[in-house]
Write a protein that holds these residues in place. Structure first.
Motif, PDB file in Angstrom:
ATOM      1  N   UNK A 225      -5.472 -36.054  44.628  1.00 48.60           N
ATOM      2  CA  UNK A 225      -6.008 -36.545  45.898  1.00 48.60           C
ATOM      3  C   UNK A 225      -5.814 -38.054  46.032  1.00 48.60           C
ATOM      4  N   UNK A 226      -6.076 -38.793  44.952  1.00 50.91           N
ATOM      5  CA  UNK A 226      -5.899 -40.253  44.999  1.00 50.91           C
ATOM      6  C   UNK A 226      -4.426 -40.619  45.177  1.00 50.91           C
TER       7      UNK A 226
ATOM      8  N   UNK B 128     -22.538 -35.206  33.154  1.00 55.83           N
ATOM      9  CA  UNK B 128     -22.609 -36.409  32.334  1.00 55.83           C
ATOM     10  C   UNK B 128     -21.516 -37.420  32.627  1.00 55.83           C
ATOM     11  N   UNK B 129     -20.409 -36.967  33.184  1.00 54.05           N
ATOM     12  CA  UNK B 129     -19.272 -37.848  33.458  1.00 54.05           C
ATOM     13  C   UNK B 129     -19.007 -38.067  34.942  1.00 54.05           C
ATOM     14  N   UNK B 130     -19.920 -37.675  35.823  1.00 51.79           N
ATOM     15  CA  UNK B 130     -19.645 -37.762  37.258  1.00 51.79           C
ATOM     16  C   UNK B 130     -19.392 -39.191  37.716  1.00 51.79           C
ATOM     17  N   UNK B 131     -20.109 -40.164  37.151  1.00 49.87           N
ATOM     18  CA  UNK B 131     -19.898 -41.555  37.569  1.00 49.87           C
ATOM     19  C   UNK B 131     -18.572 -42.087  37.061  1.00 49.87           C
ATOM     20  N   UNK B 132     -18.153 -41.647  35.862  1.00 51.91           N
ATOM     21  CA  UNK B 132     -16.844 -42.069  35.347  1.00 51.91           C
ATOM     22  C   UNK B 132     -15.721 -41.449  36.173  1.00 51.91           C
ATOM     23  N   UNK B 133     -15.904 -40.211  36.590  1.00 45.02           N
ATOM     24  CA  UNK B 133     -14.898 -39.568  37.446  1.00 45.02           C
ATOM     25  C   UNK B 133     -14.799 -40.275  38.799  1.00 45.02           C
ATOM     26  N   UNK B 134     -15.944 -40.616  39.381  1.00 49.83           N
ATOM     27  CA  UNK B 134     -15.941 -41.337  40.653  1.00 49.83           C
ATOM     28  C   UNK B 134     -15.307 -42.712  40.496  1.00 49.83           C
ATOM     29  N   UNK B 135     -15.595 -43.386  39.393  1.00 45.32           N
ATOM     30  CA  UNK B 135     -15.013 -44.706  39.150  1.00 45.32           C
ATOM     31  C   UNK B 135     -13.495 -44.624  38.976  1.00 45.32           C
ATOM     32  N   UNK B 136     -13.029 -43.597  38.257  1.00 44.13           N
ATOM     33  CA  UNK B 136     -11.573 -43.412  38.079  1.00 44.13           C
ATOM     34  C   UNK B 136     -10.902 -43.140  39.423  1.00 44.13           C
ATOM     35  N   UNK B 137     -11.544 -42.337  40.262  1.00 38.74           N
ATOM     36  CA  UNK B 137     -10.989 -42.034  41.588  1.00 38.74           C
ATOM     37  C   UNK B 137     -10.910 -43.296  42.444  1.00 38.74           C
ATOM     38  N   UNK B 138     -11.988 -44.073  42.453  1.00 37.42           N
ATOM     39  CA  UNK B 138     -11.996 -45.298  43.257  1.00 37.42           C
ATOM     40  C   UNK B 138     -10.999 -46.335  42.735  1.00 37.42           C
ATOM     41  N   UNK B 139     -10.863 -46.427  41.411  1.00 43.27           N
ATOM     42  CA  UNK B 139      -9.883 -47.353  40.845  1.00 43.27           C
ATOM     43  C   UNK B 139      -8.464 -46.931  41.202  1.00 43.27           C
ATOM     44  N   UNK B 140      -8.210 -45.617  41.175  1.00 39.69           N
ATOM     45  CA  UNK B 140      -6.882 -45.124  41.556  1.00 39.69           C
ATOM     46  C   UNK B 140      -6.596 -45.401  43.028  1.00 39.69           C
ATOM     47  N   UNK B 141      -7.611 -45.238  43.871  1.00 37.94           N
ATOM     48  CA  UNK B 141      -7.425 -45.553  45.294  1.00 37.94           C
ATOM     49  C   UNK B 141      -7.202 -47.047  45.499  1.00 37.94           C
ATOM     50  N   UNK B 142      -7.965 -47.870  44.792  1.00 43.41           N
ATOM     51  CA  UNK B 142      -7.821 -49.315  44.933  1.00 43.41           C
ATOM     52  C   UNK B 142      -6.474 -49.821  44.461  1.00 43.41           C
ATOM     53  N   UNK B 143      -5.945 -49.198  43.425  1.00 46.46           N
ATOM     54  CA  UNK B 143      -4.643 -49.635  42.918  1.00 46.46           C
ATOM     55  C   UNK B 143      -3.505 -49.281  43.867  1.00 46.46           C
ATOM     56  N   UNK B 144      -3.763 -48.373  44.802  1.00 48.12           N
ATOM     57  CA  UNK B 144      -2.717 -47.967  45.741  1.00 48.12           C
ATOM     58  C   UNK B 144      -2.301 -49.104  46.667  1.00 48.12           C
ATOM     59  N   UNK B 145      -3.162 -50.112  46.849  1.00 52.94           N
ATOM     60  CA  UNK B 145      -2.787 -51.238  47.695  1.00 52.94           C
ATOM     61  C   UNK B 145      -1.794 -52.164  46.993  1.00 52.94           C
ATOM     62  N   UNK B 146      -1.702 -52.052  45.665  1.00 51.75           N
ATOM     63  CA  UNK B 146      -0.710 -52.816  44.913  1.00 51.75           C
ATOM     64  C   UNK B 146       0.505 -51.948  44.595  1.00 51.75           C
ATOM     65  N   UNK B 147       0.259 -50.789  43.979  1.00 48.27           N
ATOM     66  CA  UNK B 147       1.330 -49.872  43.586  1.00 48.27           C
ATOM     67  C   UNK B 147       0.956 -48.484  44.098  1.00 48.27           C
ATOM     68  N   UNK B 148       1.513 -48.050  45.234  1.00 49.62           N
ATOM     69  CA  UNK B 148       1.113 -46.781  45.849  1.00 49.62           C
ATOM     70  C   UNK B 148       1.263 -45.586  44.914  1.00 49.62           C
ATOM     71  N   UNK B 149       0.239 -44.755  44.858  1.00 46.44           N
ATOM     72  CA  UNK B 149       0.212 -43.463  44.164  1.00 46.44           C
ATOM     73  C   UNK B 149       0.199 -43.566  42.645  1.00 46.44           C
ATOM     74  N   UNK B 150       0.441 -44.713  42.058  1.00 47.81           N
ATOM     75  CA  UNK B 150       0.566 -44.810  40.599  1.00 47.81           C
ATOM     76  C   UNK B 150      -0.753 -44.523  39.885  1.00 47.81           C
ATOM     77  N   UNK B 151      -1.846 -45.080  40.377  1.00 52.40           N
ATOM     78  CA  UNK B 151      -3.146 -44.858  39.735  1.00 52.40           C
ATOM     79  C   UNK B 151      -3.564 -43.403  39.781  1.00 52.40           C
ATOM     80  N   UNK B 152      -3.361 -42.761  40.917  1.00 47.97           N
ATOM     81  CA  UNK B 152      -3.697 -41.344  41.042  1.00 47.97           C
ATOM     82  C   UNK B 152      -2.868 -40.474  40.120  1.00 47.97           C
ATOM     83  N   UNK B 153      -1.596 -40.819  39.975  1.00 51.07           N
ATOM     84  CA  UNK B 153      -0.750 -40.033  39.075  1.00 51.07           C
ATOM     85  C   UNK B 153      -1.157 -40.226  37.622  1.00 51.07           C
ATOM     86  N   UNK B 154      -1.650 -41.399  37.268  1.00 47.91           N
ATOM     87  CA  UNK B 154      -2.136 -41.626  35.904  1.00 47.91           C
ATOM     88  C   UNK B 154      -3.397 -40.806  35.630  1.00 47.91           C
ATOM     89  N   UNK B 155      -4.297 -40.739  36.602  1.00 49.78           N
ATOM     90  CA  UNK B 155      -5.520 -39.935  36.448  1.00 49.78           C
ATOM     91  C   UNK B 155      -5.162 -38.458  36.336  1.00 49.78           C
TER      92      UNK B 155
END
Length: 189
Positions: free
Chosen positions: A28-29, A97-124
Protein backbone atom coordinates in the motif's frame (compact mmCIF):
# COMPACT_ATOMS: atom_id res chain seq x y z
CA UNK A 1 -2.17 -23.73 35.60
CA UNK A 2 -0.71 -26.43 37.76
CA UNK A 3 2.58 -26.03 39.53
CA UNK A 4 5.51 -26.20 37.11
CA UNK A 5 3.28 -25.73 34.07
CA UNK A 6 4.09 -22.95 31.61
CA UNK A 7 2.32 -21.31 28.73
CA UNK A 8 4.00 -22.10 25.41
CA UNK A 9 3.72 -20.31 22.08
CA UNK A 10 4.79 -21.62 18.66
CA UNK A 11 8.06 -20.13 17.45
CA UNK A 12 7.11 -20.27 13.76
CA UNK A 13 3.75 -18.59 14.44
CA UNK A 14 5.47 -15.68 16.19
CA UNK A 15 7.85 -15.29 13.24
CA UNK A 16 5.05 -15.55 10.68
CA UNK A 17 2.67 -13.18 12.53
CA UNK A 18 4.32 -10.07 11.11
CA UNK A 19 4.59 -11.24 7.51
CA UNK A 20 1.10 -10.34 6.29
CA UNK A 21 0.81 -6.89 7.89
CA UNK A 22 4.27 -5.87 6.71
CA UNK A 23 3.58 -7.14 3.19
CA UNK A 24 0.23 -5.37 2.81
CA UNK A 25 1.35 -2.13 4.45
CA UNK A 26 4.45 -2.15 2.24
CA UNK A 27 2.47 -2.74 -0.95
CA UNK A 28 0.00 0.00 0.00
CA UNK A 29 2.81 2.44 0.86
CA UNK A 30 4.61 1.64 -2.41
CA UNK A 31 1.43 2.17 -4.44
CA UNK A 32 0.67 5.48 -2.75
CA UNK A 33 4.36 6.38 -2.97
CA UNK A 34 4.20 6.29 -6.76
CA UNK A 35 1.87 9.31 -6.81
CA UNK A 36 4.42 12.03 -5.93
CA UNK A 37 7.29 12.39 -8.37
CA UNK A 38 9.88 12.70 -5.59
CA UNK A 39 13.37 14.12 -5.93
CA UNK A 40 14.70 11.16 -7.90
CA UNK A 41 11.76 10.41 -10.15
CA UNK A 42 9.58 7.30 -10.34
CA UNK A 43 11.95 5.16 -12.39
CA UNK A 44 14.91 5.54 -10.03
CA UNK A 45 12.56 5.19 -7.06
CA UNK A 46 11.20 1.88 -8.30
CA UNK A 47 14.69 0.57 -9.14
CA UNK A 48 16.00 1.60 -5.71
CA UNK A 49 12.90 0.02 -4.17
CA UNK A 50 13.58 -3.25 -5.98
CA UNK A 51 17.12 -3.31 -4.57
CA UNK A 52 15.83 -2.47 -1.08
CA UNK A 53 13.19 -5.18 -1.42
CA UNK A 54 15.81 -7.82 -2.20
CA UNK A 55 18.12 -6.61 0.57
CA UNK A 56 15.28 -6.63 3.11
CA UNK A 57 14.17 -10.13 2.07
CA UNK A 58 17.71 -11.50 2.43
CA UNK A 59 18.45 -9.69 5.71
CA UNK A 60 15.24 -10.76 7.41
CA UNK A 61 15.11 -14.31 6.01
CA UNK A 62 18.73 -15.18 6.83
CA UNK A 63 19.28 -13.03 9.92
CA UNK A 64 19.96 -14.80 13.24
CA UNK A 65 19.61 -18.30 11.80
CA UNK A 66 22.53 -19.44 13.95
CA UNK A 67 20.62 -18.50 17.11
CA UNK A 68 17.52 -20.34 15.88
CA UNK A 69 19.62 -23.42 15.11
CA UNK A 70 21.32 -23.33 18.52
CA UNK A 71 18.00 -23.03 20.35
CA UNK A 72 16.50 -25.80 18.23
CA UNK A 73 19.40 -28.13 18.99
CA UNK A 74 19.02 -27.68 22.73
CA UNK A 75 15.21 -27.92 22.79
CA UNK A 76 13.77 -30.02 25.62
CA UNK A 77 10.54 -31.97 25.55
CA UNK A 78 7.49 -30.01 26.71
CA UNK A 79 5.88 -31.14 29.95
CA UNK A 80 2.48 -32.77 29.99
CA UNK A 81 1.03 -29.90 32.04
CA UNK A 82 2.33 -27.13 29.76
CA UNK A 83 -0.40 -25.06 28.10
CA UNK A 84 -0.13 -24.59 24.33
CA UNK A 85 -1.37 -21.22 23.03
CA UNK A 86 -3.65 -21.16 20.00
CA UNK A 87 -2.34 -19.78 16.71
CA UNK A 88 -5.00 -17.06 16.52
CA UNK A 89 -4.17 -15.82 20.03
CA UNK A 90 -0.46 -15.68 19.19
CA UNK A 91 -1.04 -13.74 15.97
CA UNK A 92 -3.44 -11.33 17.69
CA UNK A 93 -0.99 -10.71 20.57
CA UNK A 94 1.92 -10.11 18.18
CA UNK A 95 -0.04 -7.66 16.05
CA UNK A 96 -1.44 -5.87 19.07
CA UNK A 97 2.03 -5.56 20.60
CA UNK A 98 3.55 -4.24 17.37
CA UNK A 99 0.71 -2.05 16.04
CA UNK A 100 2.58 1.21 16.71
CA UNK A 101 5.74 -0.11 15.04
CA UNK A 102 3.70 -1.18 12.02
CA UNK A 103 2.05 2.25 11.83
CA UNK A 104 5.43 3.94 12.17
CA UNK A 105 6.93 1.79 9.38
CA UNK A 106 3.97 2.63 7.13
CA UNK A 107 4.26 6.36 7.80
CA UNK A 108 8.03 6.31 7.29
CA UNK A 109 7.57 4.50 3.97
CA UNK A 110 5.00 7.08 2.90
CA UNK A 111 7.24 9.95 3.98
CA UNK A 112 10.21 8.58 2.08
CA UNK A 113 8.14 8.60 -1.11
CA UNK A 114 8.65 12.36 -1.39
CA UNK A 115 12.38 11.72 -1.79
CA UNK A 116 12.49 8.29 -3.48
CA UNK A 117 9.05 7.15 -4.74
CA UNK A 118 7.90 3.64 -3.71
CA UNK A 119 11.30 2.61 -2.27
CA UNK A 120 10.30 2.69 1.40
CA UNK A 121 7.13 0.70 0.79
CA UNK A 122 9.02 -1.91 -1.18
CA UNK A 123 11.52 -2.27 1.68
CA UNK A 124 8.69 -2.82 4.19
CA UNK A 125 7.10 -5.38 1.85
CA UNK A 126 10.48 -7.12 1.57
CA UNK A 127 10.65 -7.45 5.35
CA UNK A 128 7.25 -9.16 5.27
CA UNK A 129 8.40 -11.61 2.59
CA UNK A 130 11.57 -12.26 4.60
CA UNK A 131 9.52 -13.18 7.68
CA UNK A 132 7.41 -15.54 5.62
CA UNK A 133 10.54 -17.21 4.21
CA UNK A 134 12.02 -17.54 7.71
CA UNK A 135 8.81 -19.17 8.95
CA UNK A 136 8.91 -21.57 5.97
CA UNK A 137 12.54 -22.42 6.85
CA UNK A 138 11.49 -23.10 10.45
CA UNK A 139 8.73 -25.34 9.09
CA UNK A 140 11.25 -27.36 7.10
CA UNK A 141 13.39 -27.71 10.25
CA UNK A 142 10.34 -28.87 12.20
CA UNK A 143 9.43 -31.43 9.54
CA UNK A 144 12.99 -32.79 9.35
CA UNK A 145 13.17 -33.13 13.16
CA UNK A 146 9.57 -34.38 13.33
CA UNK A 147 8.89 -31.97 16.20
CA UNK A 148 7.23 -28.58 16.63
CA UNK A 149 9.20 -25.79 18.36
CA UNK A 150 7.68 -23.77 21.22
CA UNK A 151 8.91 -21.11 23.62
CA UNK A 152 7.61 -19.74 26.88
CA UNK A 153 5.05 -16.95 26.56
CA UNK A 154 6.60 -14.91 29.37
CA UNK A 155 9.92 -14.78 27.50
CA UNK A 156 8.28 -12.84 24.69
CA UNK A 157 7.42 -10.00 27.06
CA UNK A 158 4.45 -7.69 27.07
CA UNK A 159 5.16 -6.49 23.51
CA UNK A 160 5.46 -10.00 22.07
CA UNK A 161 9.19 -9.69 21.45
CA UNK A 162 11.55 -11.66 19.27
CA UNK A 163 11.56 -15.47 19.48
CA UNK A 164 15.39 -15.43 19.62
CA UNK A 165 15.91 -12.45 21.93
CA UNK A 166 18.26 -12.44 24.91
CA UNK A 167 15.48 -13.43 27.28
CA UNK A 168 14.81 -16.70 25.39
CA UNK A 169 16.89 -19.42 27.03
CA UNK A 170 15.63 -22.54 25.27
CA UNK A 171 12.87 -23.95 23.12
CA UNK A 172 10.54 -26.82 23.90
CA UNK A 173 9.45 -29.51 21.47
CA UNK A 174 6.26 -31.46 20.98
CA UNK A 175 5.03 -33.91 18.40
CA UNK A 176 3.84 -32.61 15.05
CA UNK A 177 0.17 -33.07 15.93
CA UNK A 178 0.25 -30.70 18.93
CA UNK A 179 -1.42 -27.32 18.66
CA UNK A 180 -3.55 -25.89 15.89
CA UNK A 181 -0.80 -24.73 13.50
CA UNK A 182 1.09 -26.79 10.93
CA UNK A 183 4.90 -26.80 10.73
CA UNK A 184 5.98 -23.31 9.67
CA UNK A 185 3.14 -21.62 11.54
CA UNK A 186 0.42 -21.82 8.87
CA UNK A 187 -3.14 -22.84 9.66
CA UNK A 188 -3.55 -26.58 9.96
CA UNK A 189 -5.73 -27.95 7.16
Amino acid sequence: MTRGAQGLVRTAVVVRAGAAPLWWLGVLAAAIGLLPGGFTGRRIGVLAGAVLFLVAVAAVAYGRRGRYTALTGSAARAGKHDVLQDRAVTVRNWRRGHRWWLALAFLAALGSAFAVPAAGGMAVAGAGVGLWLKAAWLGRCERSDDALLWLRVDWLGSRAGAPVGKQVKAYRRTGTLAGDAAPGGARRR
